[in-house]
Design a protein around this motif. Structure first.
Motif, PDB file in Angstrom:
ATOM      1  N   ASP A   3      74.507 104.451 -69.214  1.00  0.00           N
ATOM      2  CA  ASP A   3      74.732 105.370 -70.322  1.00  0.00           C
ATOM      3  C   ASP A   3      74.375 104.781 -71.672  1.00  0.00           C
ATOM      4  OD1 ASP A   3      75.668 107.192 -68.512  1.00  0.00           O
ATOM      5  OD2 ASP A   3      77.783 106.773 -68.899  1.00  0.00           O
ATOM      6  N   SER A   4      73.971 103.518 -71.713  1.00  0.00           N
ATOM      7  CA  SER A   4      73.645 102.901 -73.003  1.00  0.00           C
ATOM      8  C   SER A   4      72.330 103.448 -73.533  1.00  0.00           C
ATOM      9  CB  SER A   4      73.575 101.382 -72.883  1.00  0.00           C
ATOM     10  OG  SER A   4      72.507 101.007 -72.073  1.00  0.00           O
ATOM     11  N   PRO A   5      72.202 103.502 -74.880  1.00  0.00           N
ATOM     12  CA  PRO A   5      70.972 104.044 -75.463  1.00  0.00           C
ATOM     13  C   PRO A   5      69.761 103.203 -75.128  1.00  0.00           C
ATOM     14  CG  PRO A   5      72.502 103.253 -77.185  1.00  0.00           C
ATOM     15  CD  PRO A   5      73.161 103.061 -75.857  1.00  0.00           C
ATOM     16  N   ALA A   6      68.772 103.798 -74.530  1.00  0.00           N
ATOM     17  CA  ALA A   6      67.433 103.242 -74.252  1.00  0.00           C
ATOM     18  C   ALA A   6      67.361 101.733 -74.200  1.00  0.00           C
ATOM     19  CB  ALA A   6      66.435 103.782 -75.259  1.00  0.00           C
ATOM     20  N   HIS A   7      68.175 101.109 -73.381  1.00  0.00           N
ATOM     21  CA  HIS A   7      68.141  99.661 -73.178  1.00  0.00           C
ATOM     22  C   HIS A   7      68.378  98.876 -74.465  1.00  0.00           C
ATOM     23  CE1 HIS A   7      66.605 100.537 -69.249  1.00  0.00           C
ATOM     24  NE2 HIS A   7      65.506 101.046 -69.734  1.00  0.00           N
ATOM     25  N   SER A   8      69.061  99.441 -75.459  1.00  0.00           N
ATOM     26  CA  SER A   8      69.214  98.707 -76.713  1.00  0.00           C
ATOM     27  C   SER A   8      69.951  97.395 -76.464  1.00  0.00           C
ATOM     28  CB  SER A   8      69.924  99.540 -77.769  1.00  0.00           C
ATOM     29  OG  SER A   8      71.245  99.804 -77.386  1.00  0.00           O
ATOM     30  N   ARG A   9      69.554  96.398 -77.180  1.00  0.00           N
ATOM     31  CA  ARG A   9      70.056  95.041 -76.998  1.00  0.00           C
ATOM     32  C   ARG A   9      70.938  94.693 -78.181  1.00  0.00           C
ATOM     33  NH1 ARG A   9      68.683  90.503 -73.556  1.00  0.00           N
ATOM     34  NH2 ARG A   9      69.749  88.804 -74.553  1.00  0.00           N
ATOM     35  N   VAL A  10      72.026  94.025 -77.942  1.00  0.00           N
ATOM     36  CA  VAL A  10      72.915  93.602 -79.011  1.00  0.00           C
ATOM     37  C   VAL A  10      72.891  92.082 -79.068  1.00  0.00           C
ATOM     38  CG1 VAL A  10      75.289  93.651 -79.850  1.00  0.00           C
ATOM     39  CG2 VAL A  10      74.377  95.611 -78.635  1.00  0.00           C
ATOM     40  N   ASP A  11      72.903  91.551 -80.260  1.00  0.00           N
ATOM     41  CA  ASP A  11      73.005  90.109 -80.473  1.00  0.00           C
ATOM     42  C   ASP A  11      71.861  89.304 -79.863  1.00  0.00           C
ATOM     43  OD1 ASP A  11      75.379  90.522 -81.860  1.00  0.00           O
ATOM     44  OD2 ASP A  11      76.594  90.299 -80.066  1.00  0.00           O
ATOM     45  N   ALA A  12      70.648  89.707 -80.095  1.00  0.00           N
ATOM     46  CA  ALA A  12      69.489  88.945 -79.630  1.00  0.00           C
ATOM     47  C   ALA A  12      69.179  87.843 -80.629  1.00  0.00           C
ATOM     48  CB  ALA A  12      68.283  89.870 -79.480  1.00  0.00           C
ATOM     49  N   ASP A  13      68.947  86.646 -80.121  1.00  0.00           N
ATOM     50  CA  ASP A  13      68.537  85.517 -80.957  1.00  0.00           C
ATOM     51  C   ASP A  13      67.031  85.383 -80.878  1.00  0.00           C
ATOM     52  OD1 ASP A  13      70.907  84.043 -82.099  1.00  0.00           O
ATOM     53  OD2 ASP A  13      71.518  84.168 -79.992  1.00  0.00           O
ATOM     54  N   LEU A  14      66.382  85.416 -82.049  1.00  0.00           N
ATOM     55  CA  LEU A  14      64.937  85.274 -82.135  1.00  0.00           C
ATOM     56  C   LEU A  14      64.618  83.956 -82.821  1.00  0.00           C
ATOM     57  CD1 LEU A  14      65.612  88.409 -82.143  1.00  0.00           C
ATOM     58  CD2 LEU A  14      63.360  88.682 -83.081  1.00  0.00           C
ATOM     59  N   LEU A  15      63.625  83.256 -82.313  1.00  0.00           N
ATOM     60  CA  LEU A  15      63.162  82.017 -82.933  1.00  0.00           C
ATOM     61  C   LEU A  15      61.784  82.261 -83.519  1.00  0.00           C
ATOM     62  CD1 LEU A  15      63.396  79.005 -83.596  1.00  0.00           C
ATOM     63  CD2 LEU A  15      62.452  78.527 -81.308  1.00  0.00           C
ATOM     64  N   LEU A  16      61.683  82.082 -84.826  1.00  0.00           N
ATOM     65  CA  LEU A  16      60.407  82.167 -85.526  1.00  0.00           C
ATOM     66  C   LEU A  16      59.914  80.756 -85.789  1.00  0.00           C
ATOM     67  CD1 LEU A  16      58.137  83.552 -87.135  1.00  0.00           C
ATOM     68  CD2 LEU A  16      59.709  83.575 -89.107  1.00  0.00           C
ATOM     69  N   ILE A  17      58.707  80.454 -85.329  1.00  0.00           N
ATOM     70  CA  ILE A  17      58.081  79.146 -85.552  1.00  0.00           C
ATOM     71  C   ILE A  17      56.895  79.408 -86.473  1.00  0.00           C
ATOM     72  CG2 ILE A  17      57.064  77.119 -84.464  1.00  0.00           C
ATOM     73  CD1 ILE A  17      58.425  78.327 -81.787  1.00  0.00           C
ATOM     74  N   GLU A  18      57.096  79.132 -87.763  1.00  0.00           N
ATOM     75  CA  GLU A  18      56.132  79.514 -88.794  1.00  0.00           C
ATOM     76  C   GLU A  18      56.237  78.546 -89.967  1.00  0.00           C
ATOM     77  OE1 GLU A  18      53.400  80.757 -90.748  1.00  0.00           O
ATOM     78  OE2 GLU A  18      53.756  82.384 -89.325  1.00  0.00           O
ATOM     79  N   ASP A  19      55.077  78.148 -90.509  1.00  0.00           N
ATOM     80  CA  ASP A  19      55.076  77.211 -91.636  1.00  0.00           C
ATOM     81  C   ASP A  19      54.695  77.858 -92.964  1.00  0.00           C
ATOM     82  OD1 ASP A  19      52.433  77.466 -90.538  1.00  0.00           O
ATOM     83  OD2 ASP A  19      51.821  75.769 -91.763  1.00  0.00           O
ATOM     84  N   ASN A  20      54.230  79.095 -92.955  1.00  0.00           N
ATOM     85  CA  ASN A  20      53.806  79.758 -94.183  1.00  0.00           C
ATOM     86  C   ASN A  20      55.011  80.457 -94.826  1.00  0.00           C
ATOM     87  OD1 ASN A  20      52.967  82.001 -95.901  1.00  0.00           O
ATOM     88  ND2 ASN A  20      50.888  81.542 -95.233  1.00  0.00           N
ATOM     89  N   PRO A  21      55.453  80.002 -96.017  1.00  0.00           N
ATOM     90  CA  PRO A  21      56.638  80.588 -96.656  1.00  0.00           C
ATOM     91  C   PRO A  21      56.508  82.097 -96.905  1.00  0.00           C
ATOM     92  CG  PRO A  21      55.997  78.567 -97.779  1.00  0.00           C
ATOM     93  CD  PRO A  21      54.907  78.880 -96.793  1.00  0.00           C
ATOM     94  N   GLY A  22      55.310  82.570 -97.236  1.00  0.00           N
ATOM     95  CA  GLY A  22      55.114  84.005 -97.455  1.00  0.00           C
ATOM     96  C   GLY A  22      55.310  84.807 -96.187  1.00  0.00           C
ATOM     97  N   ASP A  23      54.777  84.313 -95.067  1.00  0.00           N
ATOM     98  CA  ASP A  23      54.954  84.996 -93.782  1.00  0.00           C
ATOM     99  C   ASP A  23      56.418  84.941 -93.342  1.00  0.00           C
ATOM    100  OD1 ASP A  23      52.276  85.678 -93.681  1.00  0.00           O
ATOM    101  OD2 ASP A  23      51.727  84.012 -92.366  1.00  0.00           O
TER     102      ASP A  23
END
Length: 153
Positions: A3-23
């Motif tokens: 019954d949950s909405p379209a597989h919505s995920r709660v509390d996902a941890d994302l890792l961004l590996i990026e060196d450009n401060p603007g990005d």
């Protein structure tokens, strides 16, 4: 039936590996209002390995549910990092999206051969990049089902 909405995920941890401060700023902005996720940022491949392997100052880092990887990150390269990640039995199920500003199709081909789950082109125009990130966020956090870690394996 779920019954949950379209597989919505709660509390996902994302890792961004990026060196450009603007990005980094644009990506943080794209995820800022998303209550379903926490964005962790590291600026080079060596730091990313420490985070993923929970070493040094990242001893208490969460296991990311999703990784956004700049292909041209310094120190341990994006390509080497992707190879390491996908060869580690404990980490290989984490979906990895390669971010690239390169116009070289060979970079995209190499990333998929190294088992990247997706490639996103960094748009030159900030508004275009923000829209790409919005669609990406909605797909991965609302439509797709991310793997669940099973500690019994």
């Amino acid at each position: 039936m779920n019954d949950s909405p379209a597989h919505s995920r709660v509390d996902a941890d994302l890792l961004l590996i990026e060196d450009n401060p603007g990005d980094i700023r644009l990506i943080e902005e794209a995820f800022r209002d998303d209550e379903r996720s926490t964005l962790h940022v590291v600026s080079d491949g060596d730091e990313a390995l420490a985070f993923l392997q929970q070493r040094d100052e990242y001893e208490d880092a969460p296991r990311p549910d999703l990784v956004l990887l700049d292909w041209n990150v310094p120190r341990t390269s994006g390509e080497a990092l992707l190879t390491e990640l996908k060869s580690d039995p404990d980490l290989k199920s984490i979906p990895v999206t390669v971010l690239t500003g390169s116009q070289d199709d060979a970079d995209v081909t190499r990333s998929y051969r190294k088992y990247a789950n997706a490639c996103l082109k960094k748009a030159v125009e900030p508004d275009e990049f923000m829209e790409t990130l919005r669609v990406y966020r909605e797909f991965w956090l609302s439509t797709a089902r991310l793997p669940v870690v099973d500690d019994s394996e």
